[in-house]
Design an enzyme around this catalytic site. Sequence first.
Site, PDB file in Angstrom:
ATOM      1  N   ARG A  96       5.197  27.889  55.490  1.00  0.00           N
ATOM      2  CA  ARG A  96       3.699  27.388  55.845  1.00  0.00           C
ATOM      3  C   ARG A  96       2.914  28.413  56.919  1.00  0.00           C
ATOM      4  NH1 ARG A  96       3.630  25.706  51.424  1.00  0.00           N
ATOM      5  NH2 ARG A  96       3.705  23.577  50.421  1.00  0.00           N
ATOM      6  N   ASP A 125       2.938  19.052  55.980  1.00  0.00           N
ATOM      7  CA  ASP A 125       2.268  20.543  55.763  1.00  0.00           C
ATOM      8  C   ASP A 125       0.932  20.481  56.336  1.00  0.00           C
ATOM      9  OD1 ASP A 125       4.465  21.676  54.419  1.00  0.00           O
ATOM     10  OD2 ASP A 125       3.464  21.089  52.374  1.00  0.00           O
ATOM     11  N   SER A 176       5.959  15.830  42.693  1.00  0.00           N
ATOM     12  CA  SER A 176       5.370  16.688  43.331  1.00  0.00           C
ATOM     13  C   SER A 176       6.330  17.689  43.884  1.00  0.00           C
ATOM     14  CB  SER A 176       4.815  15.843  44.723  1.00  0.00           C
ATOM     15  OG  SER A 176       4.233  16.756  45.476  1.00  0.00           O
TER      16      SER A 176
END
Length: 401
Positions: A96, A125, A176
């Site tokens: 990230r 996130d 996911s």
Amino acid sequence: MQDIKKVVLAYSGGLDTSVILKWLIETYKCEVIAVTANLGQPEDLSGVEEKALKTGASKAYVLDLREEMAKDFVFPMMRGAAIYEGRYLLGTSIARPLIAKALVDIARKEGADAISHGATGKGNDQVRFELAAAALAPEIKVIAPWREWELMSRTALTAFAEKHGIPISSAAKRYSMDANMLHTSFEGSELENPGSEPHESCHERCVPVELAPDTPEIVSVDFERGNPVAVNGKALSPATIISTLAEIAGRNGIGRDDMVENRFVGMKCRGVYENPAGTLLYKLHRDLEGICLDRELLGIRDMLAVRYAQCVYNGFWYSPEREAMQAFMDKSQETVTGTVRAKLYKGGVWPLARTSPNSLFSEDLATFEGGDYDHKDAAGFIRLNSLRLRLHAAVKSKLKD
């Protein structure tokens, strides 16, 4: 909204970010530039640029960040022996800050007013992206559509996509997922119940251990100052080392973990992680440290590693405390140079041998066959170290009386 004329979007080409791209254009009446990061994920990125442009992006960047991720993000994290809550090797977390850096770089290059991401309001996130952006470019705004729009289900997203002619995959996604060169994560579906076993389809990088080869595989990794530099004697680039070890470890069923962790936002979540290269490197690196690091230095490093891992997980990669801890971690790794050979077999990693020009191991001191060690020296050592214990025992005896 009137101040937003140009937005840089973290774009994957999937349903969520494709809808976000069009939603930004409609909602903010702005220009959108799509940025896709090639982090070594298994997905085929060919066509993602064309899809972004067809969906309405004014420009589309596909950035090859594989070597930068390995060298400047994964390797420093591994020098810090970072592992969150004793199990999670931070495969998603470490990507990230790099993606955020790429968004900020393009935003400045293109004169954008804001960046945008597809992270939901429930997860970590959003925090990671936005803390990184605040540290790198506090003047640039951040737009988080999941915290603004009313499209709160896959059905709503699909309807929006169909209305605006956005092509979407007809195959239903069970999980996911997030993937990069280091790992693949699975969340959702039956995994939302911690009491349910993962479905057999919940595999991408690591073969099930029962299907792993029946013959052990031997691998060697060379390290220099804590960084892996060669596999089986062959020097490779940082990203190639990761991909090579991912293949080797993955085919032996190494690197899979099913865990419940504590998200920074406050809730617990259950995920299945596959991180074959990271798991192998973590174990071999620690094994080499056994002969290269002083006892007290290793102890302090391990205490700091807990806080360091929290920084990575919680999104504080660009914080002063992570940078200061990194300086300590890198200093501690100056002597961690050498080679580790290990046996890989059905999910397990067993180090077989380790050598280093900086080894602190003294065969003359450790041998059972004599040597220069004087056993009588131990008596004084024990007596001095037991002094406080004997004094404490005397006080306890008085209290009993």
